[in-house]
Design an enzyme around this catalytic site. Structure first.
Site, short mmCIF file in Angstrom:
data_model
loop_
_atom_site.label_atom_id
_atom_site.label_comp_id
_atom_site.label_asym_id
_atom_site.label_seq_id
_atom_site.Cartn_x
_atom_site.Cartn_y
_atom_site.Cartn_z
N LYS A 150 7.34 13.17 -30.72
CA LYS A 150 6.35 13.57 -31.72
C LYS A 150 6.87 13.42 -33.15
CE LYS A 150 3.65 16.50 -28.69
NZ LYS A 150 4.60 16.71 -27.59
N ASP A 175 11.63 23.23 -25.05
CA ASP A 175 11.50 21.78 -25.03
C ASP A 175 12.54 21.10 -25.93
OD1 ASP A 175 10.26 19.31 -24.47
OD2 ASP A 175 8.96 19.47 -26.22
N ASN A 205 0.57 27.32 -32.87
CA ASN A 205 0.88 25.97 -32.38
C ASN A 205 -0.25 25.50 -31.46
OD1 ASN A 205 3.40 26.47 -33.49
ND2 ASN A 205 4.47 26.65 -31.53
N TRP A 256 4.60 18.73 -36.12
CA TRP A 256 5.65 18.69 -35.10
C TRP A 256 5.85 17.23 -34.73
CZ3 TRP A 256 9.03 22.22 -33.86
CH2 TRP A 256 9.81 22.04 -32.73
N ASN A 280 9.24 31.97 -31.11
CA ASN A 280 8.33 30.85 -30.90
C ASN A 280 7.79 30.89 -29.48
OD1 ASN A 280 7.25 28.07 -31.70
ND2 ASN A 280 8.32 27.61 -29.78
N TYR A 285 -2.47 17.51 -25.63
CA TYR A 285 -2.42 18.12 -24.29
C TYR A 285 -3.82 18.54 -23.82
CZ TYR A 285 2.63 18.52 -25.07
OH TYR A 285 3.95 18.27 -25.33
N TYR A 325 -2.08 21.67 -29.67
CA TYR A 325 -2.05 20.21 -29.55
C TYR A 325 -3.38 19.68 -29.02
CZ TYR A 325 2.88 20.60 -30.55
OH TYR A 325 4.07 20.86 -31.18
C1 BDP Z 1 5.41 23.53 -28.36
C2 BDP Z 1 6.83 23.99 -28.59
C3 BDP Z 1 7.76 22.86 -29.01
C4 BDP Z 1 7.49 21.62 -28.18
C5 BDP Z 1 6.06 21.17 -28.42
C6 BDP Z 1 5.68 19.91 -27.66
O1 BDP Z 1 6.90 25.03 -29.53
O2 BDP Z 1 9.09 23.28 -28.87
O3 BDP Z 1 8.40 20.59 -28.43
O4 BDP Z 1 5.20 22.20 -28.01
O5 BDP Z 1 5.17 20.05 -26.55
O6 BDP Z 1 4.93 24.13 -27.24
O7 BDP Z 1 5.91 18.82 -28.16
#
Ligand code: BDP
Length: 598
Positions: free
Chosen positions: A569, A160, A466, A549, A395, A472, A468
């Site tokens: 973000k 991304d 990681n 992030w 990652n 998400y 969200y």
């Molecule tokens: C994670 C990734 C990161 C993305 C982020 C996102 O590690 O590179 O930019 O999500 O979706 O999956 O903002």
């Protein structure tokens, strides 16, 4: 690989400036001996946002420049070093092929002693920026649409961020003596108030020479003769390196012929230890909690090109907000960034360019080889930085099976059990073993989103996760997201005890967009999302780190979840202005409400 330096045995000369570029769209060219009529390009910088009309060009571009050998270098060994060329570089000097290097963010060098002329040297670099399944990071992977970045994206990356390409960091000419120091490895230990500095060096083979080590700084001056290229210096009452107090000493290594120095190399060292103890990360024996960010090397016009003023700005912002650390998401950062982390006292999770890996698709053997190459090159480049406390192997490598991925409950994002691919487990077993063999002194981590089924976490010391939730998943429902995240983190910790780092959490936010009650994409939403997640993370003693992030908004491929091809973000905008959340995070991390306090 030692960074070039200027002293009375070594010189370097920076070839940055205006070069020529020729875009070879149909790969028709054989321009090893140069080309006519190219466009002008500033080096270092990516070409995409610099050359009008070339934003999405990811093919072959020939670069060339002319130079003269600096006066007084004859008789020395002469090299040319590329700090970063993305993605594949092939290099010719005066029509002679010097070699090639694959991978965008790590340095490589060629010896040119016997080929370089006094005047009128022509340096030609063919850069291939194409995305492909057998490259790392990969691109053009069929079937990835189900899981990455909202479906089809353009350019077709598995990651991304925009795949900027070109000569992105300086190209340096340098000379060293015929008999030279070729490597230095420093490992520090602490015993009571004393700092113990173990130094190992290597030099050009062929002659038996002795070495001398000298350490200066903070009132200390210690010197020792090297035995078999190694030595130990003990500094009583040493000043230790830490984020609040980044004390550096200057270590000078001299190579001696009958007592007379023939080469010398000086580097800043910090005396510090880093260890894992149960659920804690210990720096100099004391528990530390990482506060900070995932970041990107990204800015308008230069793309991923080295911009020293931007490095200063970003350290200023991170200091202001109370951060003590960052991760080099998702590739090694410039050597200048690392040198300043040592000086300014930031803890770094140093990540290889292995992002968005896949394990069933064609090209796997080559991708694995490249991951190993990157670990070797990264540890070789960064092993002496006190700021580096963890090596990150990758990652989000997508280790679960495609079947498991398809079985995700999209509302909850739970991976079904027993879903790791044997090929992924095998790849990470080997990568972890390699990193440990190359550097037994630092813990390692792997950054994943697969949750408690990430089998490859068994090989690392620190879990980096990681997620969200509230973005998400549990979209629009911050409380539900934070609650679900708390359960998930507990489940991970039960299966993989040890220090846990929340390596990414965040929410896209359009600066100036407001909503009450908070709504996704508003400044209020990001502020509440981060505050509540941070409060939850603070309540768990095994959480050794929280990395938001992202520090700043950054450029991505185009796709339906990336408005204007940006990831929003950042808690600062792409031009480094604070969003509302920046003030709240500062308050949470420093306890200060205003500038005057503290
Ligand atoms: C994670 C990734 C990161 C993305 C982020 C996102 O590690 O590179 O930019 O999500 O979706 O999956 O903002």
């Amino acid at each position: 690989m030692l960074y070039p330096q200027n002293n009375h045995t070594r010189q370097m000369h920076d070839l940055s400036g205006f070069w020529q570029i020729h875009f070879d769209e149909d790969n028709s060219g054989a321009f090893e001996s140069g080309f006519e009529g190219g466009e002008i390009i500033a080096v270092p910088a990516s070409w995409n946002d610099q050359i009008v009309g070339r934003r999405d060009y990811l093919g072959i571009a020939w670069h060339q420049t002319q130079f003269a050998l600096p006066w007084g270098w004859r008789g020395q060994r002469i090299f040319i070093r590329f700090n970063s060329v993305n993605y594949l570089a092939e290099v010719w000097l005066n029509g002679l092929r010097l070699g090639e290097h694959e991978g965008g963010h790590l340095p490589f060098a060629f010896e040119i002693t016997n080929h370089v002329r006094d005047q009128d040297n022509l340096l030609v670099v063919r850069v291939d920026g194409a995305l492909s399944v057998d490259r790392v990071p990969p691109g053009q992977i069929a079937g990835k649409e189900n899981i990455t970045f909202g479906g089809a994206n353009f350019p077709d990356t598995t990651f991304d961020f925009f795949p900027f390409c070109g000569i992105q960091r300086p190209v340096l000419l340098y000379c060293i003596p015929q008999q030279a120091i070729t490597d230095v490895t420093v490992v520090t230990e602490i015993e009571g108030a004393a700092g113990i500095v173990n130094v190992k060096t290597a030099h050009t083979p062929g002659e038996s020479l002795s070495t001398r080590f000298t350490i200066e700084g903070h009132g200390a001056f210690q010197t020792a003769e090297g035995v078999d290229g190694g030595g130990i210096l003990i500094i009583p009452n040493a000043a230790f390196w830490s984020p609040g107090s980044p004390r550096l000493y200057q270590l000078t290594v001299e190579l001696l012929r009958e007592g007379v120095p023939v080469d010398r190399y000086t580097l800043d060292i910090g005396i510090r230890t880093i260890k894992v103890d149960g659920d804690r990360l210990l720096l100099n024996g004391e528990p530390i909690k990482l506060l900070g960010f995932g970041r990107h090397e990204d800015f308008p016009v230069v793309g991923r090109g080295l911009l020293p003023a931007l490095i200063i700005k970003d350290y200023g912002l991170m200091y202001w907000i109370g951060a003590n650390s960052f991760r080099t998401a998702h590739y090694p950062y410039s050597e200048q960034m690392m040198q300043l982390a040592d000086q300014l006292g930031f803890l770094v999770i140093d990540e290889t360019p292995a992002v968005g890996l896949f394990f069933q698709e064609p090209g796997l053997a080559r991708r694995n080889e490249l991951c190993q190459q990157y670990i070797r090159e990264l540890i070789d480049r960064d092993k002496n930085h006190p700021c580096v406390i963890l090596w990150s192997l990758a990652n989000e490598p997508h280790t679960s099976t495609p079947e498991a991925r398809r079985a995700y409950d999209s509302r909850d994002f739970e991976v079904i059990a027993h879903s790791s691919q044997p090929a992924a487990v095998e790849a990470f077993r080997e990568l972890a073993a390699l990193a440990r063999a190359l550097d037994p002194t630092r813990p390692i981590t792997l950054v994943s989103w697969e949750g408690a089924v990430e089998e490859s976490w068994q090989f690392v010391d620190v879990i980096s996760f990681n997620r969200y939730r509230g973005w998400y998943q549990q979209s629009g429902r911050i409380d539900a997201g934070v609650q679900r995240l708390a359960q998930e983190i507990d489940a991970i910790h039960t299966r993989f005890p040890g220090p846990f780092i929340m390596s990414e959490f965040g929410a896209d936010t359009i600066p100036g967009h407001h909503a009450d009650p908070p709504e996704m994409f508003s400044e209020e939403y990001q502020t509440e999302f981060l505050s509540k997640t941070i409060a939850m993370l603070n309540s768990k003693p095994f959480v050794a780190g929280q990395h938001i992030w992202n520090l700043c908004d950054f450029k991505t491929s185009q796709g339906v979840i990336r408005m204007g091809a940006y990831n929003y973000k950042g808690i600062f905008t792409r031009d480094r202005r604070p969003k509302m959340a920046a003030y709240r995070v500062r308050q949470l991390w420093t306890g200060r409400e205003t500038e005057d306090e503290g």
